[in-house]
Scaffold this active site. Structure first.
Site, PDB file in Angstrom:
ATOM      1  N   PRO A   1     -34.322  47.933 -18.544  1.00  0.00           N
ATOM      2  CA  PRO A   1     -33.475  46.976 -19.268  1.00  0.00           C
ATOM      3  C   PRO A   1     -34.317  45.986 -20.059  1.00  0.00           C
ATOM      4  O   PRO A   1     -35.321  45.484 -19.570  1.00  0.00           O
ATOM      5  CB  PRO A   1     -32.692  46.281 -18.148  1.00  0.00           C
ATOM      6  CG  PRO A   1     -33.530  46.455 -16.931  1.00  0.00           C
ATOM      7  CD  PRO A   1     -34.227  47.771 -17.086  1.00  0.00           C
ATOM      8  N   CYS A   2     -33.913  45.745 -21.271  1.00  0.00           N
ATOM      9  CA  CYS A   2     -34.607  44.783 -22.155  1.00  0.00           C
ATOM     10  C   CYS A   2     -33.564  43.843 -22.749  1.00  0.00           C
ATOM     11  O   CYS A   2     -33.315  43.850 -23.955  1.00  0.00           O
ATOM     12  CB  CYS A   2     -35.378  45.511 -23.253  1.00  0.00           C
ATOM     13  SG  CYS A   2     -36.705  46.567 -22.659  1.00  0.00           S
ATOM     14  N   GLN A   3     -32.931  43.038 -21.880  1.00  0.00           N
ATOM     15  CA  GLN A   3     -31.879  42.147 -22.361  1.00  0.00           C
ATOM     16  C   GLN A   3     -32.405  41.125 -23.357  1.00  0.00           C
ATOM     17  O   GLN A   3     -31.642  40.528 -24.101  1.00  0.00           O
ATOM     18  CB  GLN A   3     -31.218  41.410 -21.186  1.00  0.00           C
ATOM     19  CG  GLN A   3     -30.388  42.292 -20.297  1.00  0.00           C
ATOM     20  CD  GLN A   3     -31.164  42.762 -19.073  1.00  0.00           C
ATOM     21  OE1 GLN A   3     -32.391  42.779 -19.090  1.00  0.00           O
ATOM     22  NE2 GLN A   3     -30.452  43.144 -18.025  1.00  0.00           N
ATOM     23  N   GLY A   4     -33.729  40.958 -23.369  1.00  0.00           N
ATOM     24  CA  GLY A   4     -34.315  39.989 -24.288  1.00  0.00           C
ATOM     25  C   GLY A   4     -34.199  40.382 -25.743  1.00  0.00           C
ATOM     26  O   GLY A   4     -34.438  39.557 -26.631  1.00  0.00           O
ATOM     27  N   ILE A   5     -33.832  41.649 -26.028  1.00  0.00           N
ATOM     28  CA  ILE A   5     -33.686  42.070 -27.415  1.00  0.00           C
ATOM     29  C   ILE A   5     -32.222  42.170 -27.815  1.00  0.00           C
ATOM     30  O   ILE A   5     -31.914  42.489 -28.962  1.00  0.00           O
ATOM     31  CB  ILE A   5     -34.370  43.436 -27.671  1.00  0.00           C
ATOM     32  CG1 ILE A   5     -33.695  44.548 -26.846  1.00  0.00           C
ATOM     33  CG2 ILE A   5     -35.839  43.361 -27.348  1.00  0.00           C
ATOM     34  CD1 ILE A   5     -34.281  45.922 -27.107  1.00  0.00           C
TER      35      ILE A   5
END
Length: 863
Positions: free
Chosen positions: A480-484
């Site tokens: 998961p890369c919620q920062g993008i």
């Protein structure tokens, strides 16, 4: 003697030019009219600028350059190659039909290695030349090439020398890329600065563009940087892979791929086999039904691993998900229910990595694997016995109850007791106590029960409770890369990896580096190659290449593989040096890709080059997937209901197959009986939303704009109708909420939007609220059910989900579309078996994945 040095065609930039190299020479400016024997030579596209690295032409302006015939500082030496031999080796230079010459780079061809459309026609060929009156170059040697003003020199291999019909000397260069010239770009710091990559790009240049000779050494891919550098000796650079623009591919070199100094047409093709011996020692070659073990990281409910296993088994490779890890406990419960053979761990991937490292130490301490020093827990049994006796005496004197370990049940890394003390813990069953009294205990407090710990570790080692380095054949997962995410207003564009929400990408790569699988497959949203100029995608590639993995990137649309959903995602393949890098399966269905690919990743879209000639099946629509499902109400509370109707389409027939009948299902010790329809229940709307939904017309395109009091202007913006009094619900809230009117500046059609039978859904989402998305059933007053969403993701109907309703929607929405994973699993099996075709893409078998299923009549048992 005038030295009119011409800028090179190439755009190779030298990040670390040796100090002994001469300064880059610049073209001398002409102050008088050109002589009559001067020839105008157009410059060509740069083969390795960032633009070319992404598969596009650079658009560098052409410039007029004067090349004098009487320049004796740079000239060919020795006898020319015999005419018959030259025509045999370089027939494209000696065409009977005279062609006007021009400098051209390799044509940007996606999948083939076609020759350039135009070549400078040759009068004769040579094998040696003198540059600047002092540097001798031979065909097959490497050197620096002059770049543009202010740019560092490029690097090439001279693969051809010839005199053109204009009587000027030329050489054909095959270019090397530095990491910063490839798609890795900003993450080139991950790659050794002495490492370069051989490209397939070749072009023609004036001979006097050559500067200095280089020593470039080819080294094995499967050794560490120190070993590679030791082989470099007094050389300038080393190379161990090729870099190919299509699909940003980093591949091992063919055994004979090193350019022959006397051949000009030796190049690395993107269609070439990575290694002729890649599968020679493969476990699957030895026994095609031997088990391939897979670890599913960030597994969710198992969509990706389920599809991969089904696809691989269809190709007769027994891929089994032995381990799965996810932080969502409900997703873990769903995966375990459907895959009882899998060791499912509900924990953070960070803790899982630390656990793997501690597990390896434990196995070493009990001499189960080599390496490492014995741990303190593995004390001498005699010493332990003496300590135990002393402790027993003390306990007797104190009259306190002695707790004796009966059995070690499990192991984890973290803080399971919630005491703010992180570390390695064991779950203990105490003697004379039941399961309700089991507790987690730190291992450093259990030094007096080494026999129990040893028994647990030995049993776990034998049963592969946890993987050790070398145990895993395949790692798959979507960190998961919620920062993008576009929903994150505080995205860090300057340094995305410093954002805690993107750290799982690092963890994923760290786990790959520790376990060293044969293959890895990473999935993510397309934003990973969009956000912050694609930094995170470049980082992932850089990490894999730095670990000596072959790698390539593909952008895949789910609907192109038999789903009524667009859903584009990024998939990154990785393969160990001695394996064949898996391909991407070309689309099977005629779906127009939606969404914009990043410019530098345009050549990564998995599509047919010639869509008109491709034999594609008709696209699927919503009705093809869900029209057979029984009607349910907004407040449906049953988890299992009868089907009632027979399937109406081939898709429905296939999706309703029992587990044991599903193509690619690998039999395990689990029943596969008749089943009812699971999870066909919607998120229950609140009273206000339900009343709003009931007033949305049951027709295509209907949404909140059809509610009373809304007016649509000519510019497609909504506004309140001044002639209509605002309508309110019994609760006192307005029928048309303000947020619907202001969503996307009043231009959106999504709030309370109905889907229709002949539509393709953009993307299955994790939230079922109708406030800002079209998710209403075409003719029923409710949102799509969990099962309807699962059908849009390609989950077989036998796949049952657990947890609260909202959690089940999340599991389905976060999953990888099963048909896409199935196609990728088939590709993986082809690579393992050595039956893969050449190139980065391939065509799936006809009727994949239904195969013989589609040929049988539409039947189903009515429950």
């Amino acid at each position: 003697m005038t030295n009119n040095k011409r800028k090179s065609n190439a755009s190779r930039k030298d990040a670390d030019l040796p100090s002994s190299s001469p300064p880059v020479k610049k073209p001398k400016e002409e102050t008088e009219d050109p002589p009559s024997n001067a020839v105008e030579v157009p410059a060509t596209d740069a083969p390795t600028s960032p633009a070319r690295s992404s598969g596009r032409k650079s658009g560098r302006k052409k410039e007029e350059v004067l090349v004098k015939d009487d320049d004796e500082e740079t000239r060919f030496v020795g006898d020319p190659v015999p005419a018959d031999e030259a025509r045999r080796r370089w027939p494209h230079r000696y065409l009977e039909k005279k062609v006007s010459f021009s400098l051209t780079t390799q044509v940007n061809v996606r999948f083939s290695n076609e020759a350039p459309k135009e070549f400078i026609q040759a009068k004769r060929h040579f094998t040696e030349a003198l540059v600047d009156g002092r540097v001798s170059f031979k065909v097959g040697e490497d050197g620096y090439v002059q770049a543009g003003e202010g740019e560092e020199s490029y690097i090439c291999r001279v693969v051809e020398m010839f005199e053109g019909l204009d009587n000027k000397p030329y050489f054909c260069a095959q270019w090397f890329y530095r990491a910063k010239d490839t798609i890795i770009q900003a993450c080139s710091h991950l790659i050794d600065d002495k490492r370069i990559f051989l490209s397939e790009v070749k072009d023609d240049n004036p001979l006097d563009c050559l500067l200095e000779k280089l020593k470039i050494v080819r080294v094995p891919l499967d050794v560490d940087v120190a070993t590679k550098r030791s082989k470099l000796a007094d050389g300038n650079y080393y190379y161990d892979m090729s870099y190919l623009v299509p699909f940003s591919s980093y591949q091992n070199l063919l055994p004979d791929s090193e350019t022959d100094g006397n051949e000009s047409d030796s190049t690395i093709s993107c269609n070439s086999d990575v290694n002729a011996n890649a599968t020679k020692g493969s476990k699957v070659q030895e026994d095609k039904r031997s088990e391939m073990r897979m670890l599913d990281l960030y597994s969710g409910c198992g969509g990706m691993s389920t599809g991969l296993c089904l696809g691989a088994n269809m190709a007769d490779v027994n891929l089994v998900t032995r381990w799965a890890v996810d932080f969502n406990k409900y997703a873990c419960e769903s995966l375990k229910l459907n895959h009882p053979e899998t060791e499912v761990r509900n924990e953070a991937a960070d803790d899982f990595l630390l656990l793997l490292k501690e597990w390896e130490k434990l196995c070493q301490s009990f001499s189960l694997v080599g390496g490492g020093d014995p741990m303190s827990v593995a004390k001498d049994e005699t010493e332990n016995s003496e300590d135990d006796e002393a402790d027993d005496d003390g306990d007797d004197d104190l009259g306190e109850e002695v707790f004796e370990v009966e059995k070690v049940l499990s192991i984890c890394y973290g803080d399971p007791k919630g005491i703010n003390k992180r570390g390695l813990y064991l779950k203990i069953r105490w003697k004379n106590y039941g399961p309700e009294e089991d507790t987690w205990e730190p291992i450093d407090g259990l030094s007096d029960c080494q026999d129990k710990i040893k028994q647990f570790v030995v049993d776990g080692f034998n049963s592969k409770l946890l993987p050790l380095p070398g145990d895993v054949d395949v790692i798959c997962g979507g960190p998961p890369c919620q920062g993008i995410s576009g929903f994150n207003r505080f995205r860090n564009k300057e340094n995305p990896l410093s954002d805690e929400k993107n750290k799982q990408l690092i963890v994923y790569m760290d786990i790959v580096e520790f376990l060293k699988p044969r293959f890895a497959l990473m999935e993510n949203v397309v934003d990973i190659v969009k956000f912050a100029k694609g930094y995170l995608g470049r980082y992932a590639l850089g990490r894999l290449v730095s670990m000596n993995y072959q790698a390539r990137v593909g952008l895949i649309t789910a609907g192109s593989y038999g789903l009524p959903q667009f859903r584009m995602r990024m998939f990154m393949w990785a393969a160990a040096p001695n394996e064949k890098l898996p391909q991407y399966p070309l689309p099977t269905h005629n779906v127009v890709t939606r969404g914009v690919s990043p410019v530098e990743f345009e050549s990564n879209a998995v599509i047919h080059d010639d869509i008109k000639s491709a034999e594609l099946e008709k696209e699927l629509f919503l009705g093809d997937a869900i029209s057979d499902l029984p009607p349910v109400e907004n407040d449906e509370g049953r988890d299992e209901i009868p089907y009632k109707e027979k399937p109406k389409t081939e898709f429905q027939k296939f999706i309703r197959l029992k587990k044991k009948d599903m193509p690619g299902f690998a039999s395990v010790d689990v029943g596969s009986s008749e089943h009812l329809l699971y999870d066909h229940r919607p998120l229950k709307l609140n009273d206000d939303d339900y009343q709003r939904v009931c007033q949305i017309p049951r027709r295509k395109g209907a949404n909140f704009r059809d509610l009373k009091g809304v007016r649509v202007r000519a510019d497609n913006h909504v506004e309140w109708d001044p002639d209509v009094e605002r309508v309110y619900l019994p609760s006192g809230r307005p029928l048309v909420p303000d947020y619907a009117m202001t969503f996307v500046d009043g231009r959106s059609l999504k709030p309370f939007g109905r889907l229709w039978w002949d539509e393709i859904v953009p993307t299955v989402v994790t939230r079922a609220e109708p406030h800002n998305q079209a998710i209403l059933h075409p003719v029923q007053d409710r949102v799509l059910t969990i099962r309807e969403n699962a059908r849009l993701q390609g989950f077989p109907d036998y796949y049952q989900l657990l947890g609260p309703i909202k959690e089940r929607y999340i599991q389905v929405g976060n999953a990888v579309a099963v048909p896409v994973a199935r196609a990728l699993g088939y590709s993986l099996a082809m690579s393992c078996k050595g039956t893969a075709t050449e190139g980065p893409v391939f065509v799936l078998p006809k009727n994949f994945p239904t195969l013989d299923v589609a040929a049988s009549p539409l039947t189903v048992d009515e429950n």
